[in-house]
Design a protein around this motif. Structure first.
Motif, mmCIF file in Angstrom:
data_model
loop_
_atom_site.group_PDB
_atom_site.id
_atom_site.type_symbol
_atom_site.label_atom_id
_atom_site.label_comp_id
_atom_site.label_asym_id
_atom_site.label_seq_id
_atom_site.Cartn_x
_atom_site.Cartn_y
_atom_site.Cartn_z
ATOM 1 N N ILE A 87 0.838 -1.207 0.000
ATOM 2 C CA ILE A 87 0.000 0.000 0.000
ATOM 3 C C ILE A 87 0.872 1.255 0.000
ATOM 4 N N THR A 88 1.871 1.278 0.855
ATOM 5 C CA THR A 88 2.716 2.473 0.954
ATOM 6 C C THR A 88 3.644 2.621 -0.256
ATOM 7 N N ASP A 89 3.943 1.531 -0.951
ATOM 8 C CA ASP A 89 4.776 1.610 -2.158
ATOM 9 C C ASP A 89 4.107 2.415 -3.264
ATOM 10 N N ILE A 90 2.791 2.514 -3.250
ATOM 11 C CA ILE A 90 2.099 3.319 -4.267
ATOM 12 C C ILE A 90 1.654 4.661 -3.665
ATOM 13 N N ASN A 91 2.387 5.097 -2.643
ATOM 14 C CA ASN A 91 2.211 6.420 -2.021
ATOM 15 C C ASN A 91 0.860 6.642 -1.364
ATOM 16 N N ILE A 92 0.249 5.581 -0.885
ATOM 17 C CA ILE A 92 -0.987 5.702 -0.119
ATOM 18 C C ILE A 92 -0.609 5.523 1.347
ATOM 19 N N ALA A 93 -1.070 6.446 2.177
ATOM 20 C CA ALA A 93 -0.742 6.410 3.605
ATOM 21 C C ALA A 93 -1.733 5.520 4.350
ATOM 22 N N VAL A 94 -1.206 4.722 5.277
ATOM 23 C CA VAL A 94 -2.041 3.892 6.142
ATOM 24 C C VAL A 94 -2.133 4.601 7.489
ATOM 25 N N GLU A 95 -3.330 5.071 7.835
ATOM 26 C CA GLU A 95 -3.535 5.760 9.108
ATOM 27 C C GLU A 95 -3.642 4.781 10.263
ATOM 28 N N SER A 96 -4.432 3.737 10.056
ATOM 29 C CA SER A 96 -4.630 2.730 11.099
ATOM 30 C C SER A 96 -5.113 1.455 10.434
ATOM 31 N N GLY A 97 -5.087 0.394 11.184
ATOM 32 C CA GLY A 97 -5.518 -0.875 10.633
ATOM 33 C C GLY A 97 -5.955 -1.836 11.709
ATOM 34 N N GLU A 98 -6.679 -2.832 11.269
ATOM 35 C CA GLU A 98 -7.149 -3.901 12.146
ATOM 36 C C GLU A 98 -6.947 -5.202 11.393
ATOM 37 N N PHE A 99 -6.400 -6.199 12.052
ATOM 38 C CA PHE A 99 -6.074 -7.457 11.377
ATOM 39 C C PHE A 99 -6.602 -8.597 12.233
ATOM 40 N N ASP A 100 -7.266 -9.560 11.590
ATOM 41 C CA ASP A 100 -7.830 -10.690 12.316
ATOM 42 C C ASP A 100 -7.713 -11.927 11.439
ATOM 43 N N THR A 101 -7.602 -13.077 12.077
ATOM 44 C CA THR A 101 -7.582 -14.323 11.323
ATOM 45 C C THR A 101 -8.679 -15.233 11.829
ATOM 46 N N GLU A 102 -9.263 -15.965 10.900
ATOM 47 C CA GLU A 102 -10.256 -16.983 11.207
ATOM 48 C C GLU A 102 -9.804 -18.249 10.511
ATOM 49 N N GLY A 103 -9.080 -19.084 11.216
ATOM 50 C CA GLY A 103 -8.509 -20.273 10.589
ATOM 51 C C GLY A 103 -7.457 -19.862 9.588
ATOM 52 N N LEU A 104 -7.659 -20.219 8.321
ATOM 53 C CA LEU A 104 -6.698 -19.880 7.266
ATOM 54 C C LEU A 104 -7.052 -18.579 6.550
ATOM 55 N N LEU A 105 -8.133 -17.902 6.981
ATOM 56 C CA LEU A 105 -8.586 -16.672 6.355
ATOM 57 C C LEU A 105 -8.113 -15.463 7.150
ATOM 58 N N ALA A 106 -7.469 -14.531 6.465
ATOM 59 C CA ALA A 106 -7.025 -13.283 7.093
ATOM 60 C C ALA A 106 -7.962 -12.167 6.659
ATOM 61 N N LYS A 107 -8.369 -11.347 7.633
ATOM 62 C CA LYS A 107 -9.236 -10.207 7.344
ATOM 63 C C LYS A 107 -8.553 -8.954 7.864
ATOM 64 N N ALA A 108 -8.369 -7.996 6.972
ATOM 65 C CA ALA A 108 -7.708 -6.747 7.351
ATOM 66 C C ALA A 108 -8.578 -5.570 6.937
ATOM 67 N N THR A 109 -8.593 -4.551 7.782
ATOM 68 C CA THR A 109 -9.284 -3.305 7.494
ATOM 69 C C THR A 109 -8.303 -2.178 7.753
ATOM 70 N N PHE A 110 -8.137 -1.297 6.766
ATOM 71 C CA PHE A 110 -7.199 -0.187 6.888
ATOM 72 C C PHE A 110 -7.907 1.128 6.604
ATOM 73 N N HIS A 111 -7.581 2.152 7.378
ATOM 74 C CA HIS A 111 -7.957 3.526 7.042
ATOM 75 C C HIS A 111 -6.792 4.085 6.248
ATOM 76 N N VAL A 112 -7.053 4.466 5.007
ATOM 77 C CA VAL A 112 -5.997 4.940 4.121
ATOM 78 C C VAL A 112 -6.360 6.298 3.537
ATOM 79 N N ASN A 113 -5.339 7.021 3.090
ATOM 80 C CA ASN A 113 -5.577 8.298 2.410
ATOM 81 C C ASN A 113 -4.442 8.560 1.429
ATOM 82 N N TYR A 114 -4.702 9.493 0.517
ATOM 83 C CA TYR A 114 -3.686 9.947 -0.420
ATOM 84 C C TYR A 114 -3.551 11.449 -0.234
ATOM 85 N N LYS A 115 -2.418 11.861 0.299
ATOM 86 C CA LYS A 115 -2.134 13.269 0.580
ATOM 87 C C LYS A 115 -3.223 13.904 1.440
#
Length: 145
Positions: A87-115
């Motif tokens: 995400i940051t490699d394409i110049n998008i900023a990550v403000e915050s995030g939440e990461f959870d796993t359910e077995g083999l499934l990963a679920k992530a939620t990010f607050h992102v912005n561009y400039k």
């Protein structure tokens, strides 16, 4: 009700201590491993499990200053770091995030912005395409080179 919990907890502790004492009595060679915090029993597989979990990405508006990115994909070690790096490699900023796993499934939620602003539709598509490409890329063990 709380009294039953403490009785059960005491019984479990007594069982644990009995197992450890018997282990030390009948297998004294295990004392150094126990002292170092070693675990015993079934070990997880060393190789990555090949599963076919569909990847889902969604970006939605979350106010004038940021967007919300949802990612669902197959879990693996280092996934969170790799997602943030992509995400940051394409110049998008990550403000915050939440990461959870359910077995083999990963679920992530990010607050992102561009400039400091929410992502416009074309940038949302660039982000989705970059993450799709990254998550579909086959991983190669470094030891295989």
């Amino acid at each position: 009700m709380a009294t039953g919990f403490f009785v059960l907890d005491g019984v479990l502790m007594a069982i644990r201590l009995t197992i450890i004492n018997n282990l030390l009595q009948y297998h004294p060679e295990s004392s150094s491993q126990l002292a170092m915090g070693a675990t015993f029993g079934v070990e997880p597989p060393k190789e990555t499990v090949d599963v076919d979990i569909a990847t889902h990405l969604r970006v939605r508006y979350d106010g004038p200053d940021r967007s919300l990115l949802f990612v669902e994909t197959a879990d693996r070690p280092g996934l969170l770091v790799d997602l943030v790096k992509t995400i940051t490699d394409i110049n998008i900023a990550v403000e915050s995030g939440e990461f959870d796993t359910e077995g083999l499934l990963a679920k992530a939620t990010f607050h992102v912005n561009y400039k400091g602003k929410a992502l416009i539709k074309p940038l949302q598509q660039v982000l989705a395409n970059s993450l799709q490409y990254f998550l579909r890329r086959p991983s190669t063990e470094e030891a295989s080179f």
